[in-house]
Design an enzyme around this catalytic site. Structure first.
Site, short mmCIF file in Angstrom:
data_model
loop_
_atom_site.label_atom_id
_atom_site.label_comp_id
_atom_site.label_asym_id
_atom_site.label_seq_id
_atom_site.Cartn_x
_atom_site.Cartn_y
_atom_site.Cartn_z
N THR A 181 0.87 -1.18 0.00
CA THR A 181 0.00 0.00 0.00
C THR A 181 0.90 1.22 0.00
O THR A 181 1.98 1.21 0.60
CB THR A 181 -0.88 0.05 1.25
OG1 THR A 181 -0.03 0.06 2.38
CG2 THR A 181 -1.80 -1.14 1.31
N GLU A 327 -5.73 -3.75 -0.80
CA GLU A 327 -6.09 -4.89 0.04
C GLU A 327 -7.22 -5.72 -0.56
O GLU A 327 -7.57 -6.78 -0.04
CB GLU A 327 -6.53 -4.40 1.43
CG GLU A 327 -5.41 -3.86 2.31
CD GLU A 327 -5.09 -2.39 2.05
OE1 GLU A 327 -5.46 -1.87 0.98
OE2 GLU A 327 -4.48 -1.77 2.94
N LYS A 436 -14.87 17.34 11.02
CA LYS A 436 -15.83 17.27 12.11
C LYS A 436 -16.06 18.67 12.66
O LYS A 436 -15.23 19.20 13.39
CB LYS A 436 -15.32 16.33 13.20
CG LYS A 436 -16.42 15.52 13.82
CD LYS A 436 -15.88 14.35 14.61
CE LYS A 436 -17.04 13.55 15.18
NZ LYS A 436 -16.62 12.50 16.09
N TRP A 441 -20.34 15.53 11.08
CA TRP A 441 -19.48 15.21 9.96
C TRP A 441 -19.88 15.98 8.70
O TRP A 441 -21.06 16.05 8.35
CB TRP A 441 -19.54 13.72 9.62
CG TRP A 441 -18.82 12.87 10.61
CD1 TRP A 441 -18.09 13.29 11.67
CD2 TRP A 441 -18.77 11.43 10.62
NE1 TRP A 441 -17.57 12.21 12.35
CE2 TRP A 441 -17.98 11.05 11.73
CE3 TRP A 441 -19.30 10.43 9.82
CZ2 TRP A 441 -17.72 9.74 12.05
CZ3 TRP A 441 -19.04 9.12 10.13
CH2 TRP A 441 -18.26 8.76 11.24
P1 ADP Z 1 -3.59 3.82 -0.88
O1 ADP Z 1 -4.65 3.72 0.18
O2 ADP Z 1 -2.30 3.31 -0.45
O3 ADP Z 1 -3.59 5.12 -1.62
P2 ADP Z 1 -5.10 2.21 -2.71
O4 ADP Z 1 -4.86 2.43 -4.11
O5 ADP Z 1 -5.28 0.86 -2.22
O6 ADP Z 1 -3.91 2.79 -2.02
O7 ADP Z 1 -6.27 3.17 -2.29
C1 ADP Z 1 -7.51 2.70 -1.82
C2 ADP Z 1 -8.34 3.87 -1.45
O8 ADP Z 1 -8.57 4.73 -2.56
C3 ADP Z 1 -9.72 3.50 -1.00
O9 ADP Z 1 -9.72 3.09 0.34
C4 ADP Z 1 -10.47 4.81 -1.21
O10 ADP Z 1 -10.25 5.72 -0.17
C5 ADP Z 1 -9.83 5.36 -2.44
N1 ADP Z 1 -10.65 5.06 -3.62
C6 ADP Z 1 -10.49 4.07 -4.50
N2 ADP Z 1 -11.44 4.12 -5.46
C7 ADP Z 1 -12.24 5.17 -5.16
C8 ADP Z 1 -13.42 5.74 -5.74
N3 ADP Z 1 -13.96 5.25 -6.84
N4 ADP Z 1 -13.96 6.81 -5.13
C9 ADP Z 1 -13.42 7.32 -4.00
N5 ADP Z 1 -12.33 6.83 -3.42
C10 ADP Z 1 -11.74 5.77 -3.97
#
Ligand code: ADP
Length: 538
Positions: A181, A327, A436, A441
């Site tokens: 990640t 993940e 917040k 929120w």
């Molecule tokens: P990192 O968290 O390390 O940047 P990831 O690529 O695994 O790597 O990111 C996952 C996160 O990206 C998700 O938990 C979410 O917050 C965000 N995300 C992914 N796709 C979307 C989407 N379509 N809309 C909003 N957020 C998204």
């Protein structure tokens, strides 16, 4: 009664072998660093991936051992995607946009024994090499230059392998790949995929919904192959027998549009940053590119704004908005409309398409807040929690599970969302980005989407900044489109119709650029640090 079916392992080896037999005439086109196009067929890829597997075995790669790749989206990387796991190894895609210290940490943590590097990335690799000391480094010479002294050639490695060697019989639970990640906080964490997870993810992704990949498609993953398995597209495209177009290092809008046009791409995938740039190019020069009428794009990684989805529709390009994370291999949900939604008015349909959508088959999803599991009423926010066969149950070698998993075994995604009675999930924030204000929120994502719907705005990030009375208040950080002007009052008026007054940002700052993570997402922590005093009394 007991089932009478065979116990047949779900492994990537099956997809590789199928590519070499039933699908061998399908084409794979790669744009090389020099911009010429390299073409070959699945049959060639199959033979070379098998040679790679055989060569790695001869070089001593053991079961479950990692081979790092520091590569763009190109054909040797695709060979590595199959050759390494089918040898029983683990393909470790290194995100070369990370800081060299992080890359070194990741390569060491995964124990990468060998590394395959694109020659054009050698200057970057040189910065990492002293810290990782892999046993051998193989260079894929795609730029046409000879492999420099001190490195072995990827082609020479392949020459030591035999495509007719037997591939090892693998267990579906064996590791096939690992991604870290990007870790905007703390050390990067390794997510180790199994063959079974990858195969099931591939099948689910290819279904008519969400992506509907088939032999009639030409698939172009723009999302880097070092990021979350390029959303599984390299495997999905091969499983479907689609033509594949790999864009190499040229990712500016005009280069991508030229490639889409020339190669008749029907399915492309990438993050909103990429698509925003492409949309602006299309808007600036309508008619310059004649794209395939069936072109559709998968957009995810961060939220696709409604304005962007509408914008692409105007150019005849259908956007499929998907959500996921490293993940989750990574696909978790997609915003595909139900047939009954055809009857809804246009605005409502767009609002649904801009949500993160409904969980994929085999992804269980729930929302949880302080009060427990949240009802699907489209209003109550909670953290998204998931479980399923392609969802990580732990991180690689990280000892404690930490607070990433609940006691009853669900993955805490760190995303906050609502789910409505149709099952459409809508992300309102990440837990760490929530605003917040006075105990309530505010969704930064909703505000950002609305701001990005303003004609002068190219990008907007809304962040929480400390406030004397309300603890936190929203601040909007805005990038204007080239040649456009507007001010905070105008943006406030633009938002006023759609939001409660207390949601409206207290201030607007205009910047040239929003800082980003290595995978192109807004780096809100940097913005929060930059503006933490902005609303405090001086
Ligand atoms: P990192 O968290 O390390 O940047 P990831 O690529 O695994 O790597 O990111 C996952 C996160 O990206 C998700 O938990 C979410 O917050 C965000 N995300 C992914 N796709 C979307 C989407 N379509 N809309 C909003 N957020 C998204």
């Amino acid at each position: 009664m007991r089932a009478t079916m065979m116990d047949y392992p779900l492994t990537l080896t099956h997809y590789l072998e199928r590519a070499g037999t039933l699908l061998s005439d399908r084409e794979i086109a790669t744009r090389l660093p020099g911009r010429s196009i390299h073409r070959y067929r699945y049959g060639d890829c199959h033979r070379r991936a098998r040679r790679l597997a055989s060569a790695l075995a001869k070089a001593g790669l053991g079961r479950g051992e990692a081979v790092g790749t520091m590569m763009w989206n190109n054909y040797p990387h695709l060979e590595a995607y199959f050759g390494i796991p089918c040898a029983g190894g683990v393909v470790h895609t290194l995100n070369f946009r990370l800081h060299p210290n992080d890359i070194a940490y990741i390569a060491n943590h995964a124990g990468d024994r060998f590394v395959i590097v694109d020659d054009v990335l050698l200057p970057l690799f040189e910065k990492v090499r002293p810290e990782i000391a892999p046993e051998r480094v193989f260079v894929a010479a795609l730029s046409g230059e000879p492999v420099p002294q001190g490195y072995e050639s990827y082609e020479d490695l392949l020459a030591t392998g035999d495509a007719d060697d037997d591939l090892p019989a693998l267990d579906e639970g064996d590791a096939c790949g690992v991604c870290y990640t990007s870790g905007t906080t703390g050390q990067p964490k390794g997510v180790v995929y199994s063959h079974r997870a990858m195969v099931l993810h591939t099948m689910a992704m290819c279904m008519a919904e969400p992506f509907g990949l088939s032999q009639r498609d030409t698939v172009m993953p723009v999302v880097p192959m070092f990021h979350a398995n390029a959303w599984g597209l390299p495997y999905g495209a091969v499983a479907a027998g689609a033509r594949i177009v790999l864009p190499g290092p040229h990712l500016d809008p005009a280069s991508l549009l030229d490639l889409c046009e020339a190669e008749r791409v029907t399915f492309a995938a990438g993050v909103p940053t990429i698509w925003n740039g492409i949309l602006q190019a299309l808007d600036a020069e309508p008619g310059r590119w004649s794209l395939h009428p069936a072109l559709r794009t998968a957009v995810g990684g961060s939220a696709a704004s409604e304005a962007m989805i509408r914008g692409f529709d105007r150019h005849g390009v259908r956007t499929i908005h998907a959500w996921g994370m490293t993940e989750m291999t990574p696909l978790g949900s997609a915003a595909v409309l139900k047939p009954s939604m055809d009857a809804l008015d246009e605005d409502t349909r767009y609002a649904y398409r801009a949500r993160q959508g409904r969980a994929m088959p085999f992804v269980d999803m729930r929302l949880v807040n302080d009060a427990g599991v949240v009802p699907w009423d489209g209003e109550t926010m909670g953290e998204v929690q998931v479980r399923g066969p392609w969802i990580a149950g732990a991180y690689h070698d990280s000892g404690e599970l930490g607070d990433k998993w609940t006691e009853d075994g669900w993955l805490r995604t760190g995303d906050v969302a609502t789910i409505d009675d149709e099952g459409f999930m809508k992300i309102t924030d990440r837990t760490k980005d929530l605003i917040k204000s006075g105990g309530e929120w505010i969704s930064s994502v909703d505000l950002e989407n609305a701001l990005m719907g303003h004609p002068a705005v190219s990008e907007a990030a809304v962040i929480a900044v400390p406030h004397a009375k309300w603890d936190e208040r929203p601040l909007a950080v805005v990038v204007l489109k080239e040649g456009e002007h507007t001010d905070g009052d105008a943006l406030r008026d633009h938002l006023a119709g759609g939001f409660a007054k207390w949601w409206l940002p207290d201030d607007y700052v205009f910047v040239d650029e929003i800082p980003r993570t290595s995978t192109g997402k807004f780096l809100k922590s940097a913005l929060r640090a930059r503006y933490e005093d902005r609303l405090l009394p001086r």
